[in-house]
Motif scaffolding. Structure first.
Motif, PDB file in Angstrom:
ATOM      1  N   ASP A 112      -3.258  -8.058   1.563  1.00 39.20           N
ATOM      2  CA  ASP A 112      -3.290  -7.423   0.234  1.00 39.20           C
ATOM      3  C   ASP A 112      -2.125  -6.383  -0.095  1.00 39.20           C
ATOM      4  O   ASP A 112      -2.478  -5.144  -0.354  1.00 39.20           O
ATOM      5  CB  ASP A 112      -4.560  -6.764   0.244  1.00 39.20           C
ATOM      6  N   GLY A 113      -1.206  -6.722   0.293  1.00 41.19           N
ATOM      7  CA  GLY A 113       0.108  -5.903   0.054  1.00 41.19           C
ATOM      8  C   GLY A 113       0.677  -5.326   1.311  1.00 41.19           C
ATOM      9  O   GLY A 113       0.262  -5.820   2.378  1.00 41.19           O
ATOM     10  N   ALA A 114       1.448  -4.469   1.235  1.00 41.54           N
ATOM     11  CA  ALA A 114       2.340  -3.830   2.513  1.00 41.54           C
ATOM     12  C   ALA A 114       1.434  -3.227   3.585  1.00 41.54           C
ATOM     13  O   ALA A 114       0.830  -2.141   2.964  1.00 41.54           O
ATOM     14  CB  ALA A 114       3.455  -3.077   2.234  1.00 41.54           C
ATOM     15  N   ASN A 115       1.214  -3.696   4.688  1.00 37.50           N
ATOM     16  CA  ASN A 115       0.142  -3.058   5.694  1.00 37.50           C
ATOM     17  C   ASN A 115      -1.218  -2.760   5.064  1.00 37.50           C
ATOM     18  O   ASN A 115      -1.825  -1.980   5.640  1.00 37.50           O
ATOM     19  CB  ASN A 115       1.044  -1.742   6.135  1.00 37.50           C
ATOM     20  N   LYS A 116      -1.730  -3.637   4.336  1.00 30.30           N
ATOM     21  CA  LYS A 116      -2.999  -3.601   3.805  1.00 30.30           C
ATOM     22  C   LYS A 116      -3.614  -4.947   3.864  1.00 30.30           C
ATOM     23  O   LYS A 116      -2.921  -5.902   3.705  1.00 30.30           O
ATOM     24  CB  LYS A 116      -2.988  -3.089   2.354  1.00 30.30           C
ATOM     25  N   TRP A 117      -4.769  -5.033   4.131  1.00 38.17           N
ATOM     26  CA  TRP A 117      -5.518  -6.149   4.213  1.00 38.17           C
ATOM     27  C   TRP A 117      -7.196  -6.050   3.372  1.00 38.17           C
ATOM     28  O   TRP A 117      -7.447  -4.879   3.505  1.00 38.17           O
ATOM     29  CB  TRP A 117      -5.834  -6.648   5.635  1.00 38.17           C
TER      30      TRP A 117
ATOM     31  N   LYS B 175     -12.038  -3.758   4.227  1.00 30.72           N
ATOM     32  CA  LYS B 175     -10.576  -3.856   3.823  1.00 30.72           C
ATOM     33  C   LYS B 175      -9.994  -2.940   5.113  1.00 30.72           C
ATOM     34  O   LYS B 175     -10.526  -2.049   5.758  1.00 30.72           O
ATOM     35  CB  LYS B 175     -10.332  -3.138   2.750  1.00 30.72           C
TER      36      LYS B 175
ATOM     37  N   ALA C 289      -6.070  -0.750   6.410  1.00 28.38           N
ATOM     38  CA  ALA C 289      -4.654  -0.245   6.041  1.00 28.38           C
ATOM     39  C   ALA C 289      -4.187   0.394   7.500  1.00 28.38           C
ATOM     40  O   ALA C 289      -4.760   1.238   7.851  1.00 28.38           O
ATOM     41  CB  ALA C 289      -4.928   0.699   5.016  1.00 28.38           C
TER      42      ALA C 289
END
Length: 148
Positions: A97-102, A119, A121
Motif C-alpha cells: 500500500d505504498g512505499a514500505n507500507k502494507w 496494516k 509500516a
C-alpha cells in the motif's frame, strides 16, 4: 595480487551497504513483538513476503505469557482453537500500500482470540515495524523491533 586485494577491501563496505539498504526496504524477517500496554517483549514473529508482495507472519517463539511457556490459543475460534500459539500464523494477506507500507490484511490477537483488519509500516530505516489492528476506524498499534 595486491591490486585485487585492495579492490576487495574497497568493495566490502559497498557490498555491506547494499545488503543493509535492501533489508530496510522489506518487512520480511524476524521481529520482537512489544506489548503496547506493558512495553515488554512478548514473542518472536517471522514475517515472510510472497512474490506478489503480500506479507504473512508466524509466531516462532512466545517469550512471555501469563499461561506458561507454551500457551494455547484457547480463546480462538475455528481451526486455531486450542492450538499452540508457537507456529501459528497471526498475520496474513497484508497487501502492498505504498512505499514500505502494507494494508488490508488480517491479524490475530491470540490472547483475545479475535481477528482485526491490519496494516503494517516500516519505520526508523527498517529497524521498527508499526503493526496495527483495526475495527472500523479505531486502531491499536504496536511497534515491533527487528530481531537481528
Amino acid at each position: 595480487m595486491r591490486t585485487t586485494f585492495k579492490t576487495l577491501l574497497l568493495a566490502l563496505p559497498l557490498l555491506a551497504a547494499g545488503f543493509s539498504a535492501s533489508a530496510s526496504d522489506s518487512a520480511a524477517g524476524r521481529w520482537r513483538t512489544i506489548d503496547d500496554e506493558t512495553g515488554r517483549v512478548k514473542s518472536i514473529v517471522e514475517i515472510s513476503q510472497a512474490a506478489n508482495g503480500t506479507l504473512s507472519g508466524k509466531v516462532l517463539q512466545v517469550l512471555q505469557s501469563e499461561h506458561g511457556p507454551h500457551p494455547l490459543c484457547n480463546k480462538c475460534e475455528g481451526a486455531n482453537k486450542g492450538k499452540p500459539i508457537e507456529g501459528m500464523t497471526i498475520l496474513w494477506n497484508v497487501r502492498p500500500d505504498g512505499a514500505n507500507k502494507w494494508a488490508n490484511g488480517t491479524i490475530l490477537d491470540p490472547a483475545k482470540g479475535k481477528t482485526y483488519s491490519s496494516k503494517v509500516a516500516l519505520v526508523d530505516n527498517g529497524r521498527k515495524l508499526d503493526v496495527s489492528g483495526c475495527i472500523a476506524f479505531i486502531c491499536r498499534t504496536q511497534t515491533w523491533l527487528r530481531d537481528q
